[in-house]
Scaffold this motif. Structure first.
Motif, PDB file in Angstrom:
ATOM      1  N   SER A  45       0.875  -1.104  -0.118  1.00 10.87           N
ATOM      2  CA  SER A  45      -0.133  -0.092  -0.045  1.00 10.87           C
ATOM      3  C   SER A  45       0.844   1.446  -0.043  1.00 10.87           C
ATOM      4  O   SER A  45       1.836   1.357   0.820  1.00 10.87           O
ATOM      5  CB  SER A  45      -0.934  -0.066   1.282  1.00 10.87           C
ATOM      6  N   VAL A  46       0.397   2.107  -0.852  1.00  9.96           N
ATOM      7  CA  VAL A  46       1.397   3.419  -0.854  1.00  9.96           C
ATOM      8  C   VAL A  46       0.152   4.723  -0.661  1.00  9.96           C
ATOM      9  O   VAL A  46      -0.709   4.560  -1.267  1.00  9.96           O
ATOM     10  CB  VAL A  46       2.152   3.375  -2.162  1.00  9.96           C
ATOM     11  N   SER A  47       0.675   5.433   0.090  1.00 12.02           N
ATOM     12  CA  SER A  47      -0.075   6.750   0.076  1.00 12.02           C
ATOM     13  C   SER A  47       0.776   8.093  -0.137  1.00 12.02           C
ATOM     14  O   SER A  47       1.934   8.166   0.264  1.00 12.02           O
ATOM     15  CB  SER A  47      -0.508   6.975   1.650  1.00 12.02           C
ATOM     16  N   VAL A  48       0.226   8.797  -1.337  1.00 11.00           N
ATOM     17  CA  VAL A  48       1.055   9.948  -1.462  1.00 11.00           C
ATOM     18  C   VAL A  48       0.244  11.150  -1.197  1.00 11.00           C
ATOM     19  O   VAL A  48      -0.955  11.092  -1.642  1.00 11.00           O
ATOM     20  CB  VAL A  48       1.202   9.907  -2.984  1.00 11.00           C
ATOM     21  N   SER A  49       0.841  12.007  -0.477  1.00  8.22           N
ATOM     22  CA  SER A  49       0.125  13.146   0.079  1.00  8.22           C
ATOM     23  C   SER A  49       1.026  14.453  -0.589  1.00  8.22           C
ATOM     24  O   SER A  49       2.171  14.820  -0.625  1.00  8.22           O
ATOM     25  CB  SER A  49       0.477  13.278   1.528  1.00  8.22           C
ATOM     26  N   LYS A  50       0.089  15.503  -1.152  1.00  5.54           N
ATOM     27  CA  LYS A  50       0.562  16.667  -1.675  1.00  5.54           C
ATOM     28  C   LYS A  50       0.481  17.703  -0.329  1.00  5.54           C
ATOM     29  O   LYS A  50      -1.017  17.858  -0.027  1.00  5.54           O
ATOM     30  CB  LYS A  50      -0.236  17.206  -2.677  1.00  5.54           C
ATOM     31  N   LEU A  51       1.589  18.187   0.068  1.00  7.53           N
ATOM     32  CA  LEU A  51       1.376  19.193   1.208  1.00  7.53           C
ATOM     33  C   LEU A  51       1.114  20.739   0.833  1.00  7.53           C
ATOM     34  O   LEU A  51       1.309  20.973  -0.216  1.00  7.53           O
ATOM     35  CB  LEU A  51       2.909  19.170   2.118  1.00  7.53           C
ATOM     36  N   ASN A  52       0.138  21.254   1.475  1.00  5.50           N
ATOM     37  CA  ASN A  52      -0.209  22.614   1.015  1.00  5.50           C
ATOM     38  C   ASN A  52      -0.742  22.684  -0.522  1.00  5.50           C
ATOM     39  O   ASN A  52      -0.383  23.587  -0.995  1.00  5.50           O
ATOM     40  CB  ASN A  52       0.695  23.864   1.465  1.00  5.50           C
ATOM     41  N   PRO A  53      -1.732  21.915  -0.760  1.00  4.70           N
ATOM     42  CA  PRO A  53      -2.168  21.732  -2.055  1.00  4.70           C
ATOM     43  C   PRO A  53      -2.913  23.197  -2.475  1.00  4.70           C
ATOM     44  O   PRO A  53      -3.516  23.890  -1.720  1.00  4.70           O
ATOM     45  CB  PRO A  53      -3.188  20.766  -2.332  1.00  4.70           C
ATOM     46  N   PRO A  54      -2.657  23.710  -3.520  1.00  6.49           N
ATOM     47  CA  PRO A  54      -3.188  24.765  -4.168  1.00  6.49           C
ATOM     48  C   PRO A  54      -4.823  24.836  -4.587  1.00  6.49           C
ATOM     49  O   PRO A  54      -5.215  24.901  -5.621  1.00  6.49           O
ATOM     50  CB  PRO A  54      -2.565  25.429  -5.467  1.00  6.49           C
ATOM     51  N   ILE A  55      -5.814  24.465  -3.567  1.00  9.42           N
ATOM     52  CA  ILE A  55      -7.113  24.306  -3.892  1.00  9.42           C
ATOM     53  C   ILE A  55      -8.017  25.346  -3.199  1.00  9.42           C
ATOM     54  O   ILE A  55      -9.242  24.956  -3.061  1.00  9.42           O
ATOM     55  CB  ILE A  55      -7.501  22.895  -3.531  1.00  9.42           C
ATOM     56  N   GLY A  56      -7.642  26.623  -2.857  1.00 11.82           N
ATOM     57  CA  GLY A  56      -8.440  27.726  -2.609  1.00 11.82           C
ATOM     58  C   GLY A  56      -8.899  27.711  -1.229  1.00 11.82           C
ATOM     59  O   GLY A  56     -10.119  27.777  -0.919  1.00 11.82           O
ATOM     60  N   GLY A  57      -8.253  27.132  -0.281  1.00 11.67           N
ATOM     61  CA  GLY A  57      -8.268  26.898   1.159  1.00 11.67           C
ATOM     62  C   GLY A  57      -7.142  26.544   2.000  1.00 11.67           C
ATOM     63  O   GLY A  57      -6.189  26.393   1.613  1.00 11.67           O
ATOM     64  N   ASP A  58      -7.364  26.520   3.183  1.00  9.15           N
ATOM     65  CA  ASP A  58      -6.292  26.326   4.354  1.00  9.15           C
ATOM     66  C   ASP A  58      -6.469  24.938   4.514  1.00  9.15           C
ATOM     67  O   ASP A  58      -7.080  24.293   5.483  1.00  9.15           O
ATOM     68  CB  ASP A  58      -6.456  27.010   5.461  1.00  9.15           C
TER      69      ASP A  58
END
Length: 120
Positions: A93-106
């Motif tokens: 199993s692999v989890s990939v996380s984008k930190l502080n994504p630019p999706i218009g919110g905190d």
């Protein structure tokens, strides 16, 4: 059966659907969990009888360097390479996380998780 985890692999990479994301890049976190028979290596004390977590880390870092629009694509490449390069792995199993994504919110991060099992 046993579990090997490689957690919080930090990588700077260029993934995303927006042109700015692939140009500027972002910080990512990858967590990996593999299942394999660890009984032999527990007795022999030989690296060749287990899943080498140095190899797992190397695969993650190399695949994260190849830009993709979707995190799902990156995760699938990581899983495919693990199964190709280490025959002892039965499930991963692999989890990939984008930190502080630019999706218009905190938002701290967005994460996708994918799992693959070896077909016998």
């Amino acid at each position: 059966m046993g579990i090997i985890k490689v957690e919080n692999i930090r990588v700077f990479a260029h993934h995303g659907c927006l042109k700015e994301e692939t140009k500027i890049g972002s910080d990512y976190r990858v967590d990996l969990e593999v299942k394999a028979n660890l009984k032999t290596s527990a007795v022999t004390d030989k690296l060749s009888d287990t899943v080498d977590y140095v190899l797992l880390n190397k695969i993650v870092k190399e695949e994260m360097l190849q830009p993709s629009k979707l995190l799902e694509t990156v995760a699938q490449r990581i899983l495919d390479r693990i199964f190709k390069e280490d025959s002892l792995v039965k499930k991963a199993s692999v989890s990939v996380s984008k930190l502080n994504p630019p999706i218009g919110g905190d938002v701290e991060s967005v994460t996708i998780k994918m799992t693959k099992r070896r077909k016998n």
